[in-house]
Design a protein around this motif. Structure first.
Motif, mmCIF file in Angstrom:
data_model
loop_
_atom_site.group_PDB
_atom_site.id
_atom_site.type_symbol
_atom_site.label_atom_id
_atom_site.label_comp_id
_atom_site.label_asym_id
_atom_site.label_seq_id
_atom_site.Cartn_x
_atom_site.Cartn_y
_atom_site.Cartn_z
ATOM 1 N N PRO A 97 -4.446 -50.176 -29.726
ATOM 2 C CA PRO A 97 -3.887 -48.560 -29.120
ATOM 3 C C PRO A 97 -2.355 -48.578 -29.777
ATOM 4 C CG PRO A 97 -4.854 -50.043 -27.509
ATOM 5 C CD PRO A 97 -4.785 -50.862 -28.795
ATOM 6 N N ARG A 98 -1.842 -49.600 -30.294
ATOM 7 C CA ARG A 98 -0.409 -49.316 -31.045
ATOM 8 C C ARG A 98 -0.418 -48.962 -32.488
ATOM 9 N NH1 ARG A 98 2.171 -55.380 -30.055
ATOM 10 N NH2 ARG A 98 0.018 -55.741 -31.024
ATOM 11 N N GLY A 99 -1.508 -48.653 -33.078
ATOM 12 C CA GLY A 99 -1.451 -48.096 -34.075
ATOM 13 C C GLY A 99 -1.197 -46.732 -34.266
ATOM 14 N N ARG A 100 -0.526 -46.316 -35.357
ATOM 15 C CA ARG A 100 0.284 -45.004 -35.369
ATOM 16 C C ARG A 100 -0.375 -44.273 -36.256
ATOM 17 N NH1 ARG A 100 6.636 -46.134 -34.396
ATOM 18 N NH2 ARG A 100 6.680 -47.157 -32.359
ATOM 19 N N GLU A 101 -0.788 -44.831 -37.432
ATOM 20 C CA GLU A 101 -1.218 -43.941 -38.489
ATOM 21 C C GLU A 101 -2.554 -43.195 -38.166
ATOM 22 O OE1 GLU A 101 -1.452 -42.151 -41.938
ATOM 23 O OE2 GLU A 101 0.138 -43.296 -41.305
ATOM 24 N N SER A 102 -2.517 -42.012 -38.371
ATOM 25 C CA SER A 102 -3.645 -41.073 -38.198
ATOM 26 C C SER A 102 -4.075 -40.342 -39.334
ATOM 27 C CB SER A 102 -3.406 -40.121 -37.115
ATOM 28 O OG SER A 102 -4.706 -39.270 -36.761
ATOM 29 N N PHE A 103 -5.502 -40.362 -39.752
ATOM 30 C CA PHE A 103 -5.792 -39.588 -40.914
ATOM 31 C C PHE A 103 -7.072 -38.992 -40.592
ATOM 32 C CE2 PHE A 103 -6.627 -40.312 -45.710
ATOM 33 C CZ PHE A 103 -6.539 -39.053 -46.071
ATOM 34 N N PRO A 104 -6.913 -37.976 -40.022
ATOM 35 C CA PRO A 104 -8.056 -37.076 -39.581
ATOM 36 C C PRO A 104 -8.842 -36.612 -40.749
ATOM 37 C CG PRO A 104 -6.159 -36.154 -38.580
ATOM 38 C CD PRO A 104 -5.579 -37.148 -39.578
ATOM 39 N N TRP A 105 -10.362 -36.350 -40.531
ATOM 40 C CA TRP A 105 -11.221 -36.223 -41.649
ATOM 41 C C TRP A 105 -10.797 -34.862 -42.235
ATOM 42 C CZ3 TRP A 105 -14.183 -38.675 -44.404
ATOM 43 C CH2 TRP A 105 -15.088 -40.083 -43.663
ATOM 44 N N ARG A 106 -10.381 -33.820 -41.521
ATOM 45 C CA ARG A 106 -10.138 -32.637 -42.277
ATOM 46 C C ARG A 106 -8.874 -32.810 -43.430
ATOM 47 N NH1 ARG A 106 -7.297 -32.459 -37.532
ATOM 48 N NH2 ARG A 106 -5.071 -32.084 -37.437
ATOM 49 N N GLU A 107 -7.967 -33.578 -43.246
ATOM 50 C CA GLU A 107 -7.015 -34.141 -44.105
ATOM 51 C C GLU A 107 -7.406 -34.778 -45.279
ATOM 52 O OE1 GLU A 107 -3.370 -35.967 -42.563
ATOM 53 O OE2 GLU A 107 -3.075 -34.141 -41.002
ATOM 54 N N ARG A 108 -8.375 -35.821 -44.763
ATOM 55 C CA ARG A 108 -9.309 -36.477 -45.940
ATOM 56 C C ARG A 108 -10.077 -35.689 -46.986
ATOM 57 N NH1 ARG A 108 -11.582 -42.001 -42.886
ATOM 58 N NH2 ARG A 108 -9.956 -42.115 -41.541
ATOM 59 N N VAL A 109 -10.568 -34.710 -46.318
ATOM 60 C CA VAL A 109 -11.554 -33.496 -47.055
ATOM 61 C C VAL A 109 -10.239 -32.687 -48.057
ATOM 62 C CG1 VAL A 109 -12.673 -31.452 -46.979
ATOM 63 C CG2 VAL A 109 -13.413 -33.497 -45.800
ATOM 64 N N ALA A 110 -9.120 -32.297 -47.398
ATOM 65 C CA ALA A 110 -8.291 -31.590 -47.952
ATOM 66 C C ALA A 110 -7.787 -32.432 -49.171
ATOM 67 C CB ALA A 110 -7.204 -31.194 -46.935
ATOM 68 N N VAL A 111 -7.388 -33.660 -49.049
ATOM 69 C CA VAL A 111 -7.075 -34.467 -50.199
ATOM 70 C C VAL A 111 -7.852 -34.720 -51.310
ATOM 71 C CG1 VAL A 111 -6.204 -36.847 -50.914
ATOM 72 C CG2 VAL A 111 -5.168 -35.930 -48.842
ATOM 73 N N ILE A 112 -9.275 -34.779 -50.960
ATOM 74 C CA ILE A 112 -10.091 -34.986 -51.999
ATOM 75 C C ILE A 112 -10.317 -33.392 -52.721
ATOM 76 C CG2 ILE A 112 -12.488 -35.265 -52.333
ATOM 77 C CD1 ILE A 112 -12.484 -37.356 -49.832
ATOM 78 N N ALA A 113 -10.669 -32.394 -51.814
ATOM 79 C CA ALA A 113 -10.607 -31.162 -52.550
ATOM 80 C C ALA A 113 -9.514 -30.957 -53.337
ATOM 81 C CB ALA A 113 -10.646 -30.107 -51.510
ATOM 82 N N ALA A 114 -8.416 -31.108 -52.975
ATOM 83 C CA ALA A 114 -6.833 -30.975 -54.024
ATOM 84 C C ALA A 114 -7.199 -31.659 -55.062
ATOM 85 C CB ALA A 114 -6.016 -31.434 -52.990
ATOM 86 N N GLY A 115 -7.450 -32.990 -55.020
ATOM 87 C CA GLY A 115 -7.545 -33.521 -56.266
ATOM 88 C C GLY A 115 -8.699 -33.186 -57.322
ATOM 89 N N LEU A 116 -9.810 -32.888 -56.752
ATOM 90 C CA LEU A 116 -10.984 -32.248 -57.823
ATOM 91 C C LEU A 116 -10.530 -31.131 -58.193
ATOM 92 C CD1 LEU A 116 -14.152 -32.956 -55.045
ATOM 93 C CD2 LEU A 116 -13.462 -34.199 -57.290
ATOM 94 N N VAL A 117 -9.868 -30.029 -57.402
ATOM 95 C CA VAL A 117 -9.487 -29.021 -58.033
ATOM 96 C C VAL A 117 -8.357 -29.104 -59.276
ATOM 97 C CG1 VAL A 117 -8.012 -26.693 -57.580
ATOM 98 C CG2 VAL A 117 -9.897 -27.516 -55.776
ATOM 99 N N VAL A 118 -7.501 -29.928 -58.880
ATOM 100 C CA VAL A 118 -6.226 -30.257 -59.851
ATOM 101 C C VAL A 118 -7.110 -30.894 -61.009
ATOM 102 C CG1 VAL A 118 -4.267 -31.543 -60.410
ATOM 103 C CG2 VAL A 118 -4.396 -30.489 -58.114
ATOM 104 N N ALA A 119 -7.851 -31.867 -60.925
ATOM 105 C CA ALA A 119 -8.532 -32.501 -62.140
ATOM 106 C C ALA A 119 -9.401 -31.281 -62.685
ATOM 107 C CB ALA A 119 -9.352 -33.522 -61.771
ATOM 108 N N ALA A 120 -10.167 -30.440 -62.271
ATOM 109 C CA ALA A 120 -10.743 -29.502 -63.077
ATOM 110 C C ALA A 120 -9.840 -28.617 -63.633
ATOM 111 C CB ALA A 120 -11.712 -28.785 -61.895
ATOM 112 N N ALA A 121 -8.987 -28.162 -63.104
ATOM 113 C CA ALA A 121 -7.901 -27.300 -63.937
ATOM 114 C C ALA A 121 -7.226 -28.038 -64.925
ATOM 115 C CB ALA A 121 -6.695 -27.056 -62.767
ATOM 116 N N GLY A 122 -7.015 -29.418 -64.888
ATOM 117 C CA GLY A 122 -6.483 -30.029 -65.972
ATOM 118 C C GLY A 122 -7.452 -30.221 -67.065
ATOM 119 N N LEU A 123 -8.863 -29.989 -66.739
ATOM 120 C CA LEU A 123 -9.582 -30.324 -68.074
ATOM 121 C C LEU A 123 -10.083 -29.030 -68.576
ATOM 122 C CD1 LEU A 123 -11.844 -33.218 -66.594
ATOM 123 C CD2 LEU A 123 -10.191 -33.271 -68.217
ATOM 124 N N ALA A 124 -9.798 -27.794 -67.864
ATOM 125 C CA ALA A 124 -10.193 -26.518 -67.885
ATOM 126 C C ALA A 124 -9.789 -25.854 -69.522
ATOM 127 C CB ALA A 124 -9.913 -25.463 -67.078
#
Length: 418
Positions: free
Chosen positions: A246-273
């Motif tokens: 219960p004392r753990g503070r770091e939260s990483f909701p799934w919507r944020e995980r998806v947002a990070v992955i999506a941003a990474g894929l978009v940036v990588a695709a743009a970098g190779l375009a």
């Protein structure tokens, strides 16, 4: 009365110094400090450029970059800026230019479209020439890059490091690039902005700025690596927080995980375009790579590209076996520097980007006189104690930077290209 007057006069510099210090440390110093540094650095850079231009035109010296209708504006848009002008005025060629043997020669496809596109918009709005519009766009972006860099270092370190890092950036050997008709200042504004957004966990903004940066200058794939580092760090921290109970503070909701992955894929695709775009428009496979390799001919002859070989190829061609040893030593010294404990203050995202970007340069770039320019994205590394540990040390590095800028202006305008 005399003693009182002398005391009053003696205290004035102290009061002025205190007022300046208090002003820089004020609530809005996130804007005022970097903008003051940018303004002061523009005075220095403009004085250097203006002096060289006046001396050269007065004495009839020949420049490294030929210009019709010479003026200070065209002087500030030397070297490959002519390709940006071609893109702004005529767009990209649908057929790659070649020499009599069928080899691709330098052409606009080596340069990405966002900077000349913005300049073209300003030309259409104001009727200014490319050289004037390019100078204005580059200068405004340079001011923005100073502000965002300051805020980026401030977000991960402290105000002292942020001030000195921004000063090194603005006054350093490549500081003049913040006002010439090149895409560097725009790319740095977008890149530093994307890193700041990543540190602040605004992932949608990282994606937007990363895509824009990808169509300004090459190298944005390192930002995708920074997103991957951020994902791993947050994921591990979240798991540890769960294990801590219960004392753990770091939260990483799934919507944020998806947002990070999506941003990474978009940036990588743009970098190779862009290579894909170049091939689609010209109908020639490898159009972008062939165009980039055409700039290598004057240094190492005509070559086939192989990753991780350009540095050794260049050093071996010009220095022989000693050059290979030199490259190994430089890479070892770089690795040692990147492992310094004081750099950890930058955080995993900024440090991860810097490592990935340097690896990118080693993998694909032929080292030459443009290397200092291409190293500008890793400016946050100058927050290290190696450069900012004491005021005397930082001041010394600042003076060295200004002196090197003067040397760079003379060399690049009369002997080569940046």
């Amino acid at each position: 009365m005399t003693d009182l007057a002398e005391t009053t006069r003696a205290s004035r510099p102290t009061r002025l110094r205190r007022m300046l210090t208090d002003g820089l440390a004020a609530r809005h110093s996130g804007w005022t400090t970097p903008l003051l540094l940018w303004l002061a650095s523009r005075i220095v850079s403009t004085a250097l450029l203006g002096s060289v231009y006046w001396l050269a035109t007065t004495n009839g010296w020949h420049f490294a970059s030929y210009r019709r209708d010479p003026s200070f504006a065209t002087f500030s848009g030397s070297w490959d800026a002519s390709f940006y002008r071609t893109i702004a005025e005529d767009g990209y060629p649908r057929v790659l230019p070649t020499d009599p043997d069928g080899h691709v020669v330098p052409n606009p496809w080596a340069f990405l479209p966002l900077f000349p596109g913005v300049v073209r918009g300003l030309i259409a709005t104001t009727g200014a020439s490319f050289w004037v519009a390019g100078l204005v766009v580059a200068s405004v972006c340079g001011a923005g890059a100073c502000v965002v860099l300051f805020r980026l270092v401030l977000a991960v370190a402290d105000a002292r490091r942020a001030r000195w890092t921004t000063a090194f950036f603005a006054f350093g050997a490549t500081g003049f690039l913040l006002q010439v008709a090149y895409a560097e200042s725009m790319f740095l504004l977008l890149l530093f902005g994307a890193l700041l957004a990543l540190v602040r966990r605004r992932y949608w903004l990282v994606a937007v700025l990363g895509v824009l940066a990808a169509f300004t200058r090459p190298g944005v794939l390192a930002l995708a690596v920074a997103l991957a580092v951020h994902l791993v760090v947050r994921w591990v921290a979240a798991r540890r927080a769960v294990d801590a109970g219960p004392r753990g503070r770091e939260s990483f909701p799934w919507r944020e995980r998806v947002a990070v992955i999506a941003a990474g894929l978009v940036v990588a695709a743009a970098g190779l375009a862009w290579p894909v775009v170049a091939t689609a428009v010209t109908g020639r496979p490898g159009a972008y790579l062939d165009t980039e390799l055409s700039w290598w001919v004057g240094f190492v002859g005509r070559q086939h590209f192989a990753p991780l070989t350009p540095w050794f190829l260049m050093a071996g061609r010009w220095l022989g076996p000693a050059g290979i040893v030199l490259v190994v030593l430089v890479l070892a010294a770089t690795a040692w520097f990147l492992r310094r404990r004081d750099l950890r203050v930058l955080g995993p995202e900024v440090l991860g980007f810097a490592v990935a970007y340097i690896a990118y340069l080693v993998a694909v770039f032929l080292p030459q006189q443009s290397l200092p320019r291409l190293l500008m994205p890793v400016t946050p590394l100058l927050a290290s104690d190696v450069f900012t540990g004491t005021r005397r040390r930082a001041t010394g590095w600042l003076v060295v930077g200004v002196c090197l800028q003067a040397v760079a202006v003379v060399l690049l305008w009369f002997l080569g290209f940046p």
